[in-house]
Design an enzyme around this catalytic site. Structure first.
Site, PDB file in Angstrom:
ATOM      1  N   THR A  99       1.772   7.660  33.416  1.00 61.47           N
ATOM      2  CA  THR A  99       2.744   8.077  32.406  1.00 61.47           C
ATOM      3  C   THR A  99       3.108   6.588  31.541  1.00 61.47           C
ATOM      4  O   THR A  99       2.866   5.530  32.091  1.00 61.47           O
ATOM      5  CB  THR A  99       4.023   8.319  33.058  1.00 61.47           C
ATOM      6  N   ASP A 100       3.372   6.921  30.289  1.00 62.95           N
ATOM      7  CA  ASP A 100       4.015   6.020  29.325  1.00 62.95           C
ATOM      8  C   ASP A 100       5.095   5.078  29.927  1.00 62.95           C
ATOM      9  O   ASP A 100       5.627   3.940  29.617  1.00 62.95           O
ATOM     10  CB  ASP A 100       4.095   6.415  27.981  1.00 62.95           C
ATOM     11  N   GLU A 101       5.926   5.833  30.728  1.00 67.90           N
ATOM     12  CA  GLU A 101       6.939   5.110  31.195  1.00 67.90           C
ATOM     13  C   GLU A 101       6.878   3.966  32.160  1.00 67.90           C
ATOM     14  O   GLU A 101       7.759   3.022  32.221  1.00 67.90           O
ATOM     15  CB  GLU A 101       7.917   6.159  32.297  1.00 67.90           C
TER      16      GLU A 101
ATOM     17  N   TYR B  11      11.054   6.006  39.514  1.00 61.98           N
ATOM     18  CA  TYR B  11       9.993   6.753  39.119  1.00 61.98           C
ATOM     19  C   TYR B  11       8.965   6.022  38.476  1.00 61.98           C
ATOM     20  O   TYR B  11       7.737   6.059  38.991  1.00 61.98           O
ATOM     21  CB  TYR B  11      10.475   8.009  38.365  1.00 61.98           C
TER      22      TYR B  11
ATOM     23  N   LYS C 253       4.981   4.790  39.832  1.00 56.43           N
ATOM     24  CA  LYS C 253       3.804   5.175  39.034  1.00 56.43           C
ATOM     25  C   LYS C 253       3.282   3.655  38.711  1.00 56.43           C
ATOM     26  O   LYS C 253       1.914   3.891  38.751  1.00 56.43           O
ATOM     27  CB  LYS C 253       4.211   5.931  37.646  1.00 56.43           C
TER      28      LYS C 253
END
Ligand code: NAD
Ligand code: TYD
Length: 356
Positions: free
Chosen positions: A132-134, A158, A162
């Site tokens: 993810t970009d997060e 989260y 990741k």
């Protein structure tokens, strides 16, 4: 054949369906069927001999060893994860367990399996990790979009979990030479999206006459990509990505949340107007902000576009219209996912959330 983990979830299911719609290569789906996993997403594959489903955990080393030996996949695509930021804030344990320990166990099993292959089978094997970009953290309004070399600054349990999994994947390439690929994608939307995430939550709440909860001032920016475009990007990276490389995937569609809310309301006003003639915007409710809420994500997808020639097929306008229509056309799917477990979550997350 390929092994897809987390293939009963939102993006994984879209990936499996698209894969089998566009070729003959079989798929083995491994999914734990947590609250987010739903075999109804794969119902159209019942009786299709190209698809095998196995319920299980990516953290189960014995199961992984057996599945890899038995099915001899030429690639593993790892979607399996706990994926909802708000749940990670209320209870991070499962995120650490699946996203970090689970990815580690999967990498270990795959490393041993790959080490036992020889010749062409070993050379052509791939492990694609979906991220993810997060992991890159939060941007202020004027900063350029995330490139693949942006530093990792995860802010939620989260995104931290990741980020840890991405680091493990990278290390397995660097240390053991495992043929890995990583994709970091922006926010997805589309069919089979579990209605705890913003867009499907808005649609199902609007139709049920419930509040449309907007966190804080609603000016947080996300970069939205139609799920089938994410799936086509993963297929392309699997096919032609350079080993050990990271590819950002995004739709060049930055929007503040409040604009998303207005767009969904306007589409529903057009496609399924309220019987009392009042617009759906009347259901918008501003609620307490998410703790540590990232202000802005934006993806620079030029590496994937230039190197591998990928482009999204949908604009935001076409994708969001298809998405709203899909939810209107699938009331049974919506009713089934709103089970007891879903209702418990909505109560925990929103009923204690003061209106601001
Ligand atoms: P999801 O929550 O809808 O689905 C996750 C799936 O993984 C579910 O089917 C669940 O049952 C399964 N799963 C969970 N723990 C497991 C375990 N221990 N073993 C096996 N299966 C397990 O998530 P999603 O939105 O489809 O996201 C898929 C992947 O894409 C995730 O890795 C996520 O981080 C990543 N991603 C998501 C988005 C997005 O906008 N949704 C954007 C970028 C990247
Ligand atoms: P979400 O779909 O949970 O994805 P992510 O947190 O991974 O970006 O949320 C998208 C944006 O919408 C995020 O800024 C939080 C916001 N949001 C709301 O304003 N209200 C809601 O009820 C939800 C679920 C999200």
């Amino acid at each position: 054949m390929i092994l897809v983990t987390g293939g009963a979830g939102f993006i994984g299911a879209n990936f499996v369906l698209d894969w089998l719609a566009s070729g003959e290569e079989p798929v083995l789906t491994l999914d734990k069927l947590t609250y987010a996993g739903n075999l109804e997403n794969l119902a159209s594959l019942q009786g299709d001999s190209r698809h095998t489903f196995e319920q299980g955990d990516i953290g189960d080393a014995e199961l992984l060893t057996r599945l890899l030996a038995q099915h001899q996949p030429r690639a593993v695509v790892n979607f399996a994860a706990e994926s909802h930021v708000d749940r990670s804030i209320l209870g991070p344990d499962d995120f650490i367990q699946t996203n970090i320990v689970g990815t580690f166990q999967l990498l270990e099993a795959v490393r041993k399996h790959w080490g036992g292959l020889s010749g062409q089978a070993q050379a052509e094997f791939r492990f694609l990790h979906v991220s993810t970009d997060e992991v890159y953290g939060s941007l202020c309004a004027t900063e350029p979009a995330f490139t693949e070399t942006h530093r990792y600054e995860p802010n939620s349990p989260y995104s931290a979990s990741k980020a840890a999994s991405d680091h493990l994947v990278r290390a397995y390439h660097h240390t053991y030479g495992l043929p890995v690929l990583t994709t970091n994608c922006s926010n997805n939307y589309g069919p089979y999206h579990f209605p705890e995430k913003l867009i499907p939550l808005l649609i199902v709440n609007a139709l049920a006459g419930k509040d449309l909860p907007v966190y804080g001032d609603g000016m947080q920016v996300r970069d939205w990509l139609y799920v089938k475009d994410h799936c086509s990007a993963i297929r392309r990276v699997l096919e032609a990505g350079r080993l050990g490389e990271v590819y950002n995937v995004g739709g060049w569609n930055e929007k503040p949340n409040i604009e998303i809310v207005h767009t969904v309301c306007a589409l529903l006003d057009e496609l399924r107007p309220r019987t009392d003639g009042v617009g759906y915007q009347s259901q918008i409710t501003f609620v307490k902000d998410r703790p540590g809420h990232d202000r802005r994500y934006a993806i620079d997808a030029r590496k994937l576009e230039k190197e591998l020639g990928w482009k999204p097929a949908e604009t935001f306008d076409s994708g969001i219209r298809k998405t709203v229509q899909w939810y209107l056309d699938h009331p049974e799917w919506v009713a089934h996912v709103q089970s007891g477990a879903y209702r418990d979550w909505v109560q925990t997350q929103y009923e204690a959330s003061p209106i601001v």
